[in-house]
Design an enzyme around this catalytic site. Structure first.
Site, PDB file in Angstrom:
ATOM      1  N   ASP A   6     -17.953 -25.388 -12.145  1.00  0.00           N
ATOM      2  CA  ASP A   6     -17.323 -24.232 -12.787  1.00  0.00           C
ATOM      3  C   ASP A   6     -17.829 -22.931 -12.172  1.00  0.00           C
ATOM      4  O   ASP A   6     -18.860 -22.895 -11.478  1.00  0.00           O
ATOM      5  CB  ASP A   6     -17.664 -24.285 -14.284  1.00  0.00           C
ATOM      6  N   ASP A  31      -7.687 -22.920 -18.232  1.00  0.00           N
ATOM      7  CA  ASP A  31      -8.346 -23.106 -19.525  1.00  0.00           C
ATOM      8  C   ASP A  31      -7.329 -23.158 -20.651  1.00  0.00           C
ATOM      9  O   ASP A  31      -7.677 -23.440 -21.792  1.00  0.00           O
ATOM     10  CB  ASP A  31      -9.308 -21.946 -19.801  1.00  0.00           C
TER      11      ASP A  31
HETATM   12  C1  DGJ Z   1     -14.731 -22.723 -18.415  1.00  0.00           C
HETATM   13  C2  DGJ Z   1     -14.002 -23.991 -18.090  1.00  0.00           C
HETATM   14  O1  DGJ Z   1     -12.772 -23.728 -17.544  1.00  0.00           O
HETATM   15  C3  DGJ Z   1     -13.926 -24.829 -19.361  1.00  0.00           C
HETATM   16  O2  DGJ Z   1     -13.155 -25.965 -19.134  1.00  0.00           O
HETATM   17  C4  DGJ Z   1     -15.318 -25.191 -19.765  1.00  0.00           C
HETATM   18  O3  DGJ Z   1     -15.900 -26.004 -18.792  1.00  0.00           O
HETATM   19  C5  DGJ Z   1     -16.132 -23.935 -19.977  1.00  0.00           C
HETATM   20  N1  DGJ Z   1     -16.056 -23.041 -18.861  1.00  0.00           N
HETATM   21  C6  DGJ Z   1     -17.570 -24.263 -20.241  1.00  0.00           C
HETATM   22  O4  DGJ Z   1     -18.352 -23.155 -20.316  1.00  0.00           O
END
Ligand code: DGJ
Length: 736
Positions: A478, A548
């Site tokens: 990430d 997300d």
């Molecule tokens: C952003 C990601 O896109 C989410 O899927 C998740 O992993 C969160 N960060 C965790 O902090």
């Protein structure tokens, strides 16, 4: 595949699908002659007529013979700033004496029987059938050398381009702009498309008419961004998804980028792509070489679907690590939206047991497993297990997964640090900052200075140690903020303009070390969802979390837009809980899965809370996806109905290589009274073959020949009866 004709002074890269022609004109300028459908040979056709144009300037050279010649009117391969071509340049250099006039002329060429490999950046690979043309240009006065590389790949309609700039002088120079590709077209009537968006609304398709002047699209955020994909395509005005000429370009890069489309005063068009130049100054010492990222160019006469399919195949064959080519991606459960930071060992084990019962392949432990990470305020950088939540370490849960036949994966965010972390307390100077200004946070986190090799080294070793005793099949990498303050304590004042690019190089270095250490590790790229969805990331991580936003309705547009540049096999797509956590919208479990089938199916909710009915339904979904996994992940993907044309409907399909199985998915946002009838026209079927068509909701079942299905189409009937609904059709050949 590559020829040079001494008489015409033209280079031709050609295969069965495309040709790309470059000329060297009488002034030694490298001209762009043609890019498009394959042709067999090259004559003088295409050379631009010389003519006097008022107020253009003549280049340096034999002035008596140059009255009819000006660089501003010539279609060029690599236009430079300060040459008398006042259009957008591809290269701008400030020489040791402070001047910026750069004049590149042809010097020599080489034809290499393999794909050119970049040394500092990721690049496409060609296990076989790759050839490269290298053309060297020089500015003799400034002793500047530029090498342009053009590679062609078997019969694929792809040309990749990259650039090396070598300072052969005895003084340091500063590269202020160095794009990777510039394409000139004479007087075309083009539209262009690009992919624009925001967090949770990534890669929406925007189509615009090219008008006089220069339009500049960019990311200055240090990463590819949610806002603008590193992509642009020019399309002839009447082009649609299925027909028309399209010229697409993508950049294999994960940092600042720029795409420019310019129509000049003679209505010629220039399209460019490369590293963003707003925060880019690269000091090149005598003898040093700078390498620009690779640009991937494609041409299709079969509209936008044709362009996307060219990119899709190329990404699968030549971009992602070869060990993942055609390797079915695991169906997963991820705990993030199910628990956020609030979990412990017992909860994870319970989730794993349910994941097993559902029949998925992989369990992914997301954010919150390390340091004191109970919220997003702390512990980034402290990549050691949180013993309060997981008293028996990662070992216990990883072993539990293994014992139950599940693969185990974990989330990391290696480029980041929290102020409240042991790492920051120990190394405050390892953070990119605003020199003496206070730090400017985003999601309470800061960015490690990856331009500093010891930082990359440290993070790699820490991760290696933390994962030493577990069997790890997957990581989700990430990256949750943009680069705003970009001062590095490691570099000199004069090099601060190098930091954004050096940061990206550091990130690639870590990715390569992870790849080398764990060659079979499946990496899923992520950046707050789809903030770094690009070919650079894909060359290490064969899949990327697309957004997300897990709301099925919004996801249709995100996945549809993403498919412009990347195949379903690269797009993480999860079924999550309702009301949806981003939009509060309630949709059926069937609809959520129907949308997720368009990418890599996963489940991201608290599966321990599922009812028996929901479990039964998910088991069916998983069985269905597994049955058709290879066509859904690796079939030829077609966009059929655009949600950007009609906000209410969308459709897409995938078909396998032997055209025996296709999956067509149709989506509706709102049902209408006195509804209009909808027909779907599948494509790619064998005309003379008989197919059975069955919808997964049991509402439609019939047989028809391929030609009928494609020409006459079939009705979606009975119509969908509720808002946010969908129907998935399986089309299977009856007689082989
Ligand atoms: C952003 C990601 O896109 C989410 O899927 C998740 O992993 C969160 N960060 C965790 O902090």
């Amino acid at each position: 595949m590559i020829q040079f004709c001494e008489t015409t002074k033209k280079f031709m890269l050609s295969n069965a699908t495309i040709s790309y022609i470059i000329g060297v004109d009488a002034q030694g300028v490298l001209t762009h002659e043609y890019f498009g459908k394959a042709i067999r040979s090259v004559s003088k056709l295409g050379a631009m007529p010389e003519m006097t144009r008022n107020w253009e300037v003549q280049p340096i050279g034999d002035l008596d013979n140059l009255r009819n010649y000006s660089l501003g009117t010539v279609n060029q391969e690599f236009p430079t700033f300060g040459s008398g071509d006042f259009r957008q340049s591809a290269l701008k250099v400030r020489f040791g004496h402070g001047g910026v006039n750069c004049d590149l002329r042809y010097d020599s060429y080489e034809i290499l029987s393999e794909k050119h490999q970049l040394t500092t950046l990721p690049c496409a690979h060609a296990e076989e059938m790759g050839e490269t043309l290298m053309i060297k240009l020089v500015d003799e006065v400034e002793q500047l050398e530029v090498k342009l590389y053009y590679s062609i790949y078997g019969e694929q309609p792809i040309i990749s381009r990259s650039v090396e700039v070598v300072n052969a002088s005895s003084q340091a120079i500063e590269i202020q702009k160095c794009l990777s590709a510039s394409l000139d077209f004479t007087h075309g009537t083009f539209d262009f498309i690009h992919l624009n968006g925001a967090w949770g609304r990534e890669r929406h398709i925007i189509r615009e008419t090219i008008k006089p002047g220069a339009k500049r699209l960019a990311s200055n955020r240090g990463i590819t961004s949610h806002n603008q994909a590193a992509f642009i395509a020019l399309l002839e005005r009447d082009t649609n998804e299925f027909s028309g000429h399209v010229y697409g370009m993508q950049l294999m890069y994960s940092g600042n980028h720029v795409e420019i489309v310019e129509q000049d005063h003679y209505r010629n068009i220039r399209a460019q792509i490369g590293i963003g130049d707003d925060h880019f100054n690269w000091v090149l010492q005598p003898g040093e070489c700078f390498e620009a990222p690779e640009a991937i160019l494609t041409f299709s006469e079969h509209g936008l679907n044709g362009m996307s399919q060219n990119f899709h195949r190329f990404i699968e064959n030549n971009v992602i690590p070869p060990q993942f080519n055609q390797a079915l991606r695991p169906i997963l459960v991820n705990n993030w939206e199910g628990t956020y930071f609030d979990f412990n060992e017992a909860k994870i084990i319970e989730m794993m047991d349910t994941a097993c019962e559902l029949g998925v392949d992989l369990f992914v432990l997301d954010d919150g497993w390390f340091g004191k990470r109970n919220s997003d305020n702390v512990s980034l950088g402290d990549w050691t297990v949180n013993r309060e939540k997981l008293p028996n370490g990662l070992e216990k849960i990883a072993k539990h997964a293994e014992a139950n036949g599940l693969m185990f994966g974990i989330w990391i965010e290696p480029e980041m640090v929290s102020i409240d972390s042991d790492l920051y307390r120990k190394h405050p100077d390892w953070v990119l900052n605003g020199y003496q200004k206070p730090l400017s946070p985003s999601r309470n986190q800061h960015i490690l200075d990856f331009s500093r090799p010891e930082v990359v080294d440290y993070v790699f070793n820490l991760l290696k140690g933390s994962f030493a005793n577990i069997t790890l099949s997957y990581i989700k990498w990430d990256m949750n903020r943009n680069l705003s303050q970009v001062y590095s304590h490691y570099l000199l004042a004069g090099q601060q303009g190098e930091v954004p690019h050096r940061y990206v190089l550091g990130m690639y270095e870590l990715a390569q070390r992870i790849r080398n250490e764990w060659p079979h590790l499946l990496i899923e790229g992520c950046s707050g969802g789809g903030g770094r969805f690009d070919l650079g990331v894909l060359s290490y991580a064969p899949q990327i979390w697309a957004s997300d936003n897990t709301d099925a309705v919004e996801r249709i547009k995100i996945q549809y837009g993403t498919s412009i540049i990347a195949p379903p096999s690269t797009m993480g797509a999860h079924v999550s809980a309702v009301p949806n956590h981003q939009t509060n919208r309630v949709t059926t479990l069937a609809h959520r899965a129907n949308v997720a089938y368009g990418g890599l199916l996963g489940y991201e909710l608290d599966i321990t809370q599922l009812t028996d009915d929901e479990k039964a339904c998910m088991k069916q979904q998983i069985a269905f996806y597994r049955k058709y996994q290879s066509v859904l992940q690796f079939g030829t993907f077609y966009r059929l109905l655009s949600p950007f044309d009609d906000d209410n409907e969308a459709a897409w399909m995938s078909i396998n290589d032997d055209q025996s199985v296709a999956i067509v998915s149709y989506f509706v946002n709102q049902v209408e009274v006195s509804f209009p009838l909808r027909k779907l026209y599948p494509v790619g079927l064998l005309p003379e073959k008989l197919y059975k068509i069955e919808s997964t909701d049991g509402k439609q079942q019939f047989e028809a020949y391929g030609d009928e299905l494609m020409a006459i189409g079939f009705y979606v009937f009975p119509q969908l009866e509720s808002d946010y609904s969908s129907r998935v059709y399986v089309i299977e050949m009856i007689e082989a």
